[in-house]
Design an enzyme around this catalytic site. Sequence first.
Site, short mmCIF file in Angstrom:
data_model
loop_
_atom_site.label_atom_id
_atom_site.label_comp_id
_atom_site.label_asym_id
_atom_site.label_seq_id
_atom_site.Cartn_x
_atom_site.Cartn_y
_atom_site.Cartn_z
N CYS A 269 33.71 34.25 34.62
CA CYS A 269 34.14 32.89 34.31
C CYS A 269 33.30 31.93 35.14
CB CYS A 269 35.63 32.68 34.60
SG CYS A 269 36.23 31.28 33.62
N CYS B 203 34.79 28.93 36.25
CA CYS B 203 35.63 27.99 37.01
C CYS B 203 35.49 28.08 38.52
CB CYS B 203 37.09 28.11 36.58
SG CYS B 203 37.78 29.75 36.65
N LYS C 22 45.27 35.24 26.10
CA LYS C 22 45.58 34.63 27.41
C LYS C 22 46.19 33.25 27.17
CE LYS C 22 43.20 32.92 31.48
NZ LYS C 22 41.95 33.04 32.25
N ARG D 111 44.86 30.24 41.52
CA ARG D 111 43.95 29.09 41.63
C ARG D 111 43.82 28.67 43.09
NH1 ARG D 111 45.99 25.88 36.16
NH2 ARG D 111 45.12 27.39 34.68
N ARG E 66 43.93 23.45 31.04
CA ARG E 66 43.21 24.43 30.23
C ARG E 66 43.87 24.62 28.86
NH1 ARG E 66 41.70 28.04 35.46
NH2 ARG E 66 39.99 26.67 36.12
N LYS F 49 47.79 38.33 28.73
CA LYS F 49 47.97 37.73 30.06
C LYS F 49 48.66 36.38 29.93
CE LYS F 49 45.16 35.77 33.64
NZ LYS F 49 43.82 35.43 34.05
N SER G 144 49.31 36.22 39.19
CA SER G 144 49.65 35.84 40.57
C SER G 144 51.06 35.25 40.68
CB SER G 144 48.62 34.82 41.07
OG SER G 144 48.59 33.68 40.20
N TYR H 110 48.38 42.99 41.42
CA TYR H 110 48.11 42.84 42.86
C TYR H 110 48.98 43.79 43.68
CZ TYR H 110 46.01 38.57 41.05
OH TYR H 110 45.26 37.67 40.31
N1 LIG Z 1 39.35 32.12 34.61
C1 LIG Z 1 40.65 31.59 34.78
C2 LIG Z 1 41.48 32.32 35.82
C3 LIG Z 1 42.81 32.71 35.24
C4 LIG Z 1 43.90 31.68 35.28
C5 LIG Z 1 43.49 30.24 35.34
O1 LIG Z 1 43.18 29.81 36.42
O2 LIG Z 1 43.51 29.62 34.27
C6 LIG Z 1 43.35 34.02 35.76
C7 LIG Z 1 42.27 34.93 36.29
N2 LIG Z 1 41.57 35.52 35.23
C8 LIG Z 1 44.46 33.85 36.79
C9 LIG Z 1 45.02 35.22 37.16
C10 LIG Z 1 46.24 35.18 38.03
O3 LIG Z 1 46.93 34.14 38.07
O4 LIG Z 1 46.51 36.20 38.69
ZN LIG Z 2 37.99 30.35 34.47
#
Ligand SMILES: NCC[C@H](CC(=O)O)[C@@H](CN)CCC(=O)O
Ligand SMILES: [Zn+2]
Length: 330
Positions: A122, A124, A199, A209, A221, A252, A279, A318
């Site tokens: 990604c 970001c 997702k 984040r 997003r 997800k 998370s 995790y």
């Molecule tokens: N690439 C985006 C990261 C995305 C969530 C987000 O920030 O929109 C996930 C990671 N792939 C978050 C995963 C998590 O919260 O554990």
């Molecule tokens: Zn991202």
Amino acid sequence: VPPKHTLHSGIFHPVLRQWQSPNIEITVNNLMYPIFISDEKNAKEAINSMPDVYRYGINQLESLLEPLVAKGLQSVLLFGVSQHLDKDEIGSNADSKGNPIIQALPLLRRKFPNLLIACDVCLCPYTIHGHCGILNNDGSINNTDSIRRIAEVAVSYAKAGAQIVAPSDMMDGRISAIKHGLAAAGYSNKVAVLSYAVKFASGLYGPFRDASQSAPKFGDRKCYQLPPGSSGLAARAAARDVDEGADMLMVKPGLPYLDVVRHTKDAHPQYPLCVYQVSGEYAMLYHGAQNGAINLENVLNEILLSMRRAGADCIITYFTPLILDMLQPK
Ligand SMILES: NCC[C@H](CC(=O)O)[C@@H](CN)CCC(=O)O
Ligand SMILES: [Zn+2]
């Protein structure tokens, strides 16, 4: 009670109970451990919103993974965290020489030759605006530029040693762009594409984040992650990514979307399906247990079983180190 309606006769013994829940056991093969790798080489930084989860510098990875691999860890999912690298409009440091993932891959392949190594792909963590793609001047996503850049980063990770690339950006057509990029670079039989196909724009990503310092600097997003209520888009996204050549699929977040897990597995039974216990799910369980509301191991096991029962073949969590301990022979 009519004989066929007596259920107790099938559950009075632990082995009978085991037989009543076939093919949803949790083994080390059903786990993938997400790891934050920082460009701060010697870091082992606690993440306030994710207790017991750390940002690791490259020099900490061996001591982190040695004991986990000894307990049976089979696969990891790497996330880069840029604390010193410059951030810009196109995420140039997503695949630069200074990128922690680019640096960690050769080391991990050498030290842990049997460990299956997936990399999140990604922009970001590396863009100045914190979005997962490249933006137009008006702040909207430039999809064409985004998937070209995402494919470039995926190929860079493949060249550095990634065995799975997992694009979490949610841009339209990125799976096809990555598959073509891998083929052009000669990696089509060396790297799998795990698509974050389904997702959702969830409220459960906050701790991540915080951990990866990758929140969008403005807006949100919702223009590229799926609306939480949309099973129609979920079905279309999975079908599209299968059509574009994804090797594996992912749903997800996890617990609030187990119906989508089931629908996705039923629609595409030929594809391994991952579910990501994100998370926010991790933090809720952790703090609930800390505050005495639940017994963590019992409830975690119950939730993992629900994810397996819903059709997930692999759970990205995790809690992997704790689960490895729970799976150790007593
Ligand atoms: N690439 C985006 C990261 C995305 C969530 C987000 O920030 O929109 C996930 C990671 N792939 C978050 C995963 C998590 O919260 O554990
Ligand atoms: Zn991202």
